[in-house]
Design a protein around this motif. Structure first.
Motif, PDB file in Angstrom:
ATOM      1  N   MET A   1       0.843  -1.176   0.000  1.00  0.00           N
ATOM      2  CA  MET A   1       0.000   0.000   0.000  1.00  0.00           C
ATOM      3  C   MET A   1       0.892   1.245   0.000  1.00  0.00           C
ATOM      4  SD  MET A   1      -2.831   1.532   2.705  1.00  0.00           S
ATOM      5  CE  MET A   1      -2.383   0.494   4.008  1.00  0.00           C
ATOM      6  N   ILE A   2       0.540   2.225  -0.801  1.00  0.00           N
ATOM      7  CA  ILE A   2       1.241   3.507  -0.854  1.00  0.00           C
ATOM      8  C   ILE A   2       0.368   4.540  -0.153  1.00  0.00           C
ATOM      9  CG2 ILE A   2       2.043   5.363  -2.355  1.00  0.00           C
ATOM     10  CD1 ILE A   2       2.615   3.226  -4.462  1.00  0.00           C
ATOM     11  N   ASN A   3       0.997   5.349   0.698  1.00  0.00           N
ATOM     12  CA  ASN A   3       0.289   6.444   1.358  1.00  0.00           C
ATOM     13  C   ASN A   3       0.885   7.762   0.889  1.00  0.00           C
ATOM     14  OD1 ASN A   3      -1.536   5.058   3.113  1.00  0.00           O
ATOM     15  ND2 ASN A   3       0.223   4.468   4.336  1.00  0.00           N
ATOM     16  N   LEU A   4       0.052   8.744   0.693  1.00  0.00           N
ATOM     17  CA  LEU A   4       0.479  10.102   0.384  1.00  0.00           C
ATOM     18  C   LEU A   4       0.100  10.932   1.600  1.00  0.00           C
ATOM     19  CD1 LEU A   4       1.635  12.033  -1.729  1.00  0.00           C
ATOM     20  CD2 LEU A   4      -0.689  12.359  -2.559  1.00  0.00           C
ATOM     21  N   ASN A   5       1.109  11.562   2.239  1.00  0.00           N
ATOM     22  CA  ASN A   5       0.874  12.237   3.510  1.00  0.00           C
ATOM     23  C   ASN A   5       1.123  13.733   3.392  1.00  0.00           C
ATOM     24  OD1 ASN A   5       0.652   9.625   4.851  1.00  0.00           O
ATOM     25  ND2 ASN A   5       2.837   9.501   4.527  1.00  0.00           N
ATOM     26  N   PRO A   6       0.163  14.565   3.820  1.00  0.00           N
ATOM     27  CA  PRO A   6       0.380  16.012   3.780  1.00  0.00           C
ATOM     28  C   PRO A   6       1.486  16.435   4.744  1.00  0.00           C
ATOM     29  CG  PRO A   6      -1.817  15.485   4.625  1.00  0.00           C
ATOM     30  CD  PRO A   6      -1.136  14.200   4.319  1.00  0.00           C
ATOM     31  N   TYR A   7       2.267  17.425   4.323  1.00  0.00           N
ATOM     32  CA  TYR A   7       3.328  18.004   5.143  1.00  0.00           C
ATOM     33  C   TYR A   7       3.098  19.506   5.153  1.00  0.00           C
ATOM     34  CZ  TYR A   7       7.816  17.858   7.506  1.00  0.00           C
ATOM     35  OH  TYR A   7       8.807  17.898   8.465  1.00  0.00           O
ATOM     36  N   VAL A   8       2.787  20.045   6.330  1.00  0.00           N
ATOM     37  CA  VAL A   8       2.391  21.440   6.474  1.00  0.00           C
ATOM     38  C   VAL A   8       3.502  22.209   7.173  1.00  0.00           C
ATOM     39  CG1 VAL A   8       0.582  22.953   7.349  1.00  0.00           C
ATOM     40  CG2 VAL A   8       0.000  20.636   6.645  1.00  0.00           C
ATOM     41  N   ASN A   9       3.711  23.473   6.773  1.00  0.00           N
ATOM     42  CA  ASN A   9       4.768  24.302   7.356  1.00  0.00           C
ATOM     43  C   ASN A   9       4.193  25.587   7.940  1.00  0.00           C
ATOM     44  OD1 ASN A   9       7.570  23.159   6.554  1.00  0.00           O
ATOM     45  ND2 ASN A   9       6.263  22.866   4.776  1.00  0.00           N
ATOM     46  N   TRP A  10       4.809  26.017   9.025  1.00  0.00           N
ATOM     47  CA  TRP A  10       4.459  27.284   9.673  1.00  0.00           C
ATOM     48  C   TRP A  10       5.742  28.026  10.016  1.00  0.00           C
ATOM     49  CZ3 TRP A  10       2.380  22.544  11.035  1.00  0.00           C
ATOM     50  CH2 TRP A  10       1.012  22.393  10.838  1.00  0.00           C
ATOM     51  N   ARG A  11       5.603  29.168  10.631  1.00  0.00           N
ATOM     52  CA  ARG A  11       6.746  29.898  11.163  1.00  0.00           C
ATOM     53  C   ARG A  11       6.488  30.106  12.651  1.00  0.00           C
ATOM     54  NH1 ARG A  11      10.985  31.809   8.595  1.00  0.00           N
ATOM     55  NH2 ARG A  11       9.987  32.360   6.636  1.00  0.00           N
ATOM     56  N   GLY A  12       6.925  29.116  13.459  1.00  0.00           N
ATOM     57  CA  GLY A  12       6.813  29.212  14.903  1.00  0.00           C
ATOM     58  C   GLY A  12       5.521  28.695  15.509  1.00  0.00           C
ATOM     59  N   GLN A  13       4.615  28.153  14.709  1.00  0.00           N
ATOM     60  CA  GLN A  13       3.339  27.660  15.245  1.00  0.00           C
ATOM     61  C   GLN A  13       3.182  26.154  15.115  1.00  0.00           C
ATOM     62  OE1 GLN A  13       0.691  30.184  12.795  1.00  0.00           O
ATOM     63  NE2 GLN A  13      -0.248  30.678  14.762  1.00  0.00           N
ATOM     64  N   ALA A  14       4.181  25.436  14.639  1.00  0.00           N
ATOM     65  CA  ALA A  14       4.015  24.010  14.340  1.00  0.00           C
ATOM     66  C   ALA A  14       3.605  23.194  15.558  1.00  0.00           C
ATOM     67  CB  ALA A  14       5.287  23.439  13.727  1.00  0.00           C
ATOM     68  N   ARG A  15       4.263  23.391  16.693  1.00  0.00           N
ATOM     69  CA  ARG A  15       3.921  22.580  17.874  1.00  0.00           C
ATOM     70  C   ARG A  15       2.468  22.821  18.287  1.00  0.00           C
ATOM     71  NH1 ARG A  15       6.734  19.852  21.666  1.00  0.00           N
ATOM     72  NH2 ARG A  15       8.707  20.792  20.996  1.00  0.00           N
ATOM     73  N   GLU A  16       2.081  24.083  18.399  1.00  0.00           N
ATOM     74  CA  GLU A  16       0.713  24.412  18.796  1.00  0.00           C
ATOM     75  C   GLU A  16      -0.297  23.839  17.805  1.00  0.00           C
ATOM     76  OE1 GLU A  16      -2.057  28.393  19.356  1.00  0.00           O
ATOM     77  OE2 GLU A  16       0.114  28.611  19.440  1.00  0.00           O
ATOM     78  N   ALA A  17      -0.028  23.999  16.515  1.00  0.00           N
ATOM     79  CA  ALA A  17      -0.943  23.495  15.489  1.00  0.00           C
ATOM     80  C   ALA A  17      -1.031  21.976  15.531  1.00  0.00           C
ATOM     81  CB  ALA A  17      -0.491  23.961  14.102  1.00  0.00           C
ATOM     82  N   MET A  18       0.095  21.296  15.610  1.00  0.00           N
ATOM     83  CA  MET A  18       0.086  19.836  15.610  1.00  0.00           C
ATOM     84  C   MET A  18      -0.589  19.289  16.874  1.00  0.00           C
ATOM     85  SD  MET A  18       1.288  18.841  12.665  1.00  0.00           S
ATOM     86  CE  MET A  18       1.698  17.105  12.897  1.00  0.00           C
TER      87      MET A  18
END
Length: 143
Positions: free
Chosen positions: A1-18
């Protein structure tokens, strides 16, 4: 099985967003900071060493959301991010629950409702600037 996974970027908000996405989607969140990988030795500004170098939210065997902060020493800016989630009618309860969670503090462009093509569809921009499209397949036709 192949998965395509989104990779999102922020500037200083990644921990809070995740962490927010984990509260909505559930799953196991793993976070690695720039400090964990050498920090300023990698060219990262002192003020950014605790930013997220890589985060992975494993929700299921087929749902993996990844993200990171975009440090100032790397040229460019994080671009508008878009994530699409789709699933069958059998998963409607879960998908609607995710929509409700993502809607917290969001700008809803299209409410999650029955679309002309038979599916339920909605679009929003969450409080972290990520555009989400949610599509729930219409119930299968009775035979």
């Amino acid at each position: 099985m192949i998965n395509l996974n989104p990779y999102v970027n922020w500037r200083g908000q990644a921990r809070e967003a995740m962490e927010f996405y984990q509260s909505v989607l559930g799953g196991d969140l793993r976070v690695m900071t720039f400090a964990d990988m050498g920090g300023t030795a990698m060219g990262v500004a002192e003020a950014e060493v605790d930013w997220v170098m890589h985060a992975a939210l494993s929700v299921s065997d087929s749902v993996l959301l990844m993200g990171a902060d975009h440090p100032s020493h790397i040229p460019g800016e994080p671009q508008t991010q878009q994530v699409s989630i789709s699933g069958p009618a059998e998963d409607e309860t879960t998908l609607r629950s995710w929509w409700d969670g993502l809607s917290d503090g969001a700008t809803v462009f299209q409410p999650l409702e029955k679309a002309p093509w038979g599916d339920s569809f909605g679009m929003l921009k969450d409080k972290y600037g990520v555009d989400w499209l949610v599509n729930i397949a219409g119930a299968p036709a009775a035979e």
